[in-house]
Design an enzyme around this catalytic site. Structure first.
Site, PDB file in Angstrom:
ATOM      1  N   HIS A  25       7.380 -50.147 -25.125  1.00 47.39           N
ATOM      2  CA  HIS A  25       6.086 -49.695 -24.606  1.00 47.39           C
ATOM      3  C   HIS A  25       5.941 -50.018 -23.122  1.00 47.39           C
ATOM      4  O   HIS A  25       5.809 -49.117 -22.307  1.00 47.39           O
ATOM      5  CB  HIS A  25       4.903 -50.232 -25.403  1.00 47.39           C
ATOM      6  CG  HIS A  25       4.917 -49.860 -26.839  1.00 47.39           C
ATOM      7  ND1 HIS A  25       4.972 -48.553 -27.259  1.00 47.39           N
ATOM      8  CD2 HIS A  25       4.920 -50.627 -27.971  1.00 47.39           C
ATOM      9  CE1 HIS A  25       4.998 -48.518 -28.583  1.00 47.39           C
ATOM     10  NE2 HIS A  25       4.975 -49.759 -29.040  1.00 47.39           N
ATOM     11  N   ASP A  83       8.550 -44.748 -32.793  1.00 42.36           N
ATOM     12  CA  ASP A  83       7.632 -45.815 -33.182  1.00 42.36           C
ATOM     13  C   ASP A  83       6.971 -45.550 -34.529  1.00 42.36           C
ATOM     14  O   ASP A  83       7.599 -45.670 -35.566  1.00 42.36           O
ATOM     15  CB  ASP A  83       6.601 -46.016 -32.064  1.00 42.36           C
ATOM     16  CG  ASP A  83       5.798 -47.307 -32.221  1.00 42.36           C
ATOM     17  OD1 ASP A  83       6.070 -48.064 -33.157  1.00 42.36           O
ATOM     18  OD2 ASP A  83       4.904 -47.546 -31.400  1.00 42.36           O
TER      19      ASP A  83
END
Length: 475
Positions: free
Chosen positions: A302, A353
């Protein structure tokens, strides 16, 4: 016996080439020749051929959340409660069933290797299975069934959160994630064998720090050192999970003798930064630096809310930054500084993800499109850079994959150039036009896993439906 594939267009390390013949033997590419027309005996691959795509960040069980977290809006933190609810319902059989379908969906999208950020370790309430790696073994079997390679990023998860007053205890569904301390976590992971230590050929075992919220400061370096010591002599758990062997010596901070991948969720939310600053006076990146975790083996997942100093630290260490654009926009996380990290020296990879979308082509395109929104400029990342990020197998421990060249693993992805999305597109810019629906053929380590858009397991939509529906039957 060797097999020869022919591609009208193929993306090679030095750029796009026409009329490419690729010879494969025992799972490796043994010859690449350009400028040769299709010959008798060649297997013709349609459209444009890419190296296999690498999904560097996955939570397989999150696939069950797709289309179920939007009714009341909410925040990342309310989304997390739904995620915990799903995690509480899974057992080894349902985990295998769900992960197999999720990985097959990835294969349909051209993914040939996945980095699974695995923290669903134990039974409800934290009860230990007879084999403490039972849930991990379910993932290993799922990837084998789906025909893709797996990097099991076994994740250390010790605390329920971080505030100015310190770390909270695990509670509720989180109890399934914890091992007590980092040393106990490392001993459990020690029992996992991969292709480097006599285990399954499709498996690489790595490690992960869930986040600086979930691993206390004094345990961060212990996790990193344990990962960097692999591979090492395997130490088996006996009855009652008692570890009786010696604790292996570990290398100094920042030294990775094995090339084992180490991942961490980093600065996904502003609240994480605020907590780290309140508790330690450091940003999450600064905390990892202080504890010797940063390095070229580290992938920061991220990396959304970074300071300029954070960017410089990650770039200076040549760390990886794994962006998951479709998740980051789904959860309203924000747009991370991809170009700033690249310019500082960091390397870029991509993940899906929570699998709100399983489409590495879309993740690559979104990396550029999000940069355009943030900067009001086009062309922030060239198509070749997007392809590099989408094929960054090194970030999950497969440095011999992600390129169509002699000696590399024979991973090939044929993307149609005649669909309603891709017709007329420049083959060099296909990632800016195509989607996962345009993937026609996928070859993994020389084996055909997807052909004519169909996975070898059959109807993957049906597999997903059968895996996910029971998890919601009581809601």
């Amino acid at each position: 016996m060797s097999t020869t594939y022919h591609a009208r267009y193929a993306h090679l390390p030095d750029g796009l080439a026409r009329d490419v013949r690729i010879t494969v033997d025992h799972g490796r590419i043994t010859d690449v020749t350009t400028g040769l027309e299709l010959q008798r005996g060649d297997h013709a691959l349609p459209g444009v051929v890419l190296p296999g795509l690498a999904n560097a960040h996955s939570h397989a069980f999150h696939r069950a959340l797709r289309g179920r977290t939007h009714a009341d809006g909410g925040t990342f933190w309310t989304w997390r409660e739904a995620m915990y609810a799903v995690s509480a319902r899974l057992d080894p059989i349902s985990y295998l069933t769900l992960a197999r379908a999720a990985y097959a969906e990835m294969a349909l999208a051209g993914v040939t290797a996945v980095g699974e950020f695995h923290y669903l370790h134990h039974g409800p309430g934290g009860a230990r299975y007879v084999d403490p790696n039972t849930m991990g073994h379910a993932l290993v079997q799922a990837a084998a069934d789906a025909g893709i390679r797996l990097t099991l990023l076994d994740t250390c998860y010790l605390a329920g959160g971080l505030g100015a007053d310190g770390y909270a205890d695990l509670e509720g569904p989180q109890l399934r994630f914890g091992d007590g301390d980092a040393q106990t976590w490392a001993l459990r992971v020690d029992d996992l064998q991969d292709h480097l230590t006599g285990g399954p050929a499709h498996l690489r075992v790595g490690g992960a720090i869930h986040s600086v919220r979930a691993v206390p400061r004094d345990q961060l370096g212990v996790v990193a050192d344990a990962v960097r010591a692999r591979p090492r002599p395997q130490t088996r758990f006996g009855a009652g999970d008692v570890h009786t062997g010696p604790v292996p010596l570990v290398p100094p901070h920042g030294v990775n003798r094995s090339g084992t991948p180490l991942h961490v969720h980093l600065s996904e939310q502003p609240a994480e930064n605020e907590a780290a600053l309140a508790a330690h006076g450091l940003t999450p990146t600064g905390l990892l630096e202080a504890e010797g975790v940063l390095g070229p083996d580290l992938t920061a997942v991220h990396a959304t809310h970074l300071t300029g100093e954070d960017v410089a630290l990650l770039g200076g260490h040549r760390s990886w930054a794994c962006f998951c654009p479709t998740t980051e926009r789904d959860l309203a996380d924000g747009i991370g500084p991809a170009v700033a990290l690249r310019d500082a020296g960091a390397r870029l990879s991509l993940g899906s993800d929570q699998h709100a979308v399983v489409d590495l082509i879309e993740e690559a395109r979104a990396l550029e499109m999000h940069e355009r929104l943030a900067s009001l400029e086009r062309g922030r990342l060239a198509p070749s850079e997007l392809l590099d990020a989408a094929t960054a197998h090194e970030s999950i421990g497969w440095p011999d994959a992600g390129r169509i060249e002699v000696g590399a693993r024979a991973d090939l992805v044929a993307v149609r150039d005649d669909s309603v999305r891709t017709a007329g597109a420049d083959p060099a810019q296909l990632l800016l036009a195509a989607s996962a629906a345009d993937v026609d053929t996928v070859v993994v380590d020389g084996r055909v896993v997807v052909e004519a858009g169909r996975h070898r397991l059959g109807d993957v939509g049906r597999l997903l439906h059968e895996a996910i529906t029971p998890l919601w039957k009581d809601t």
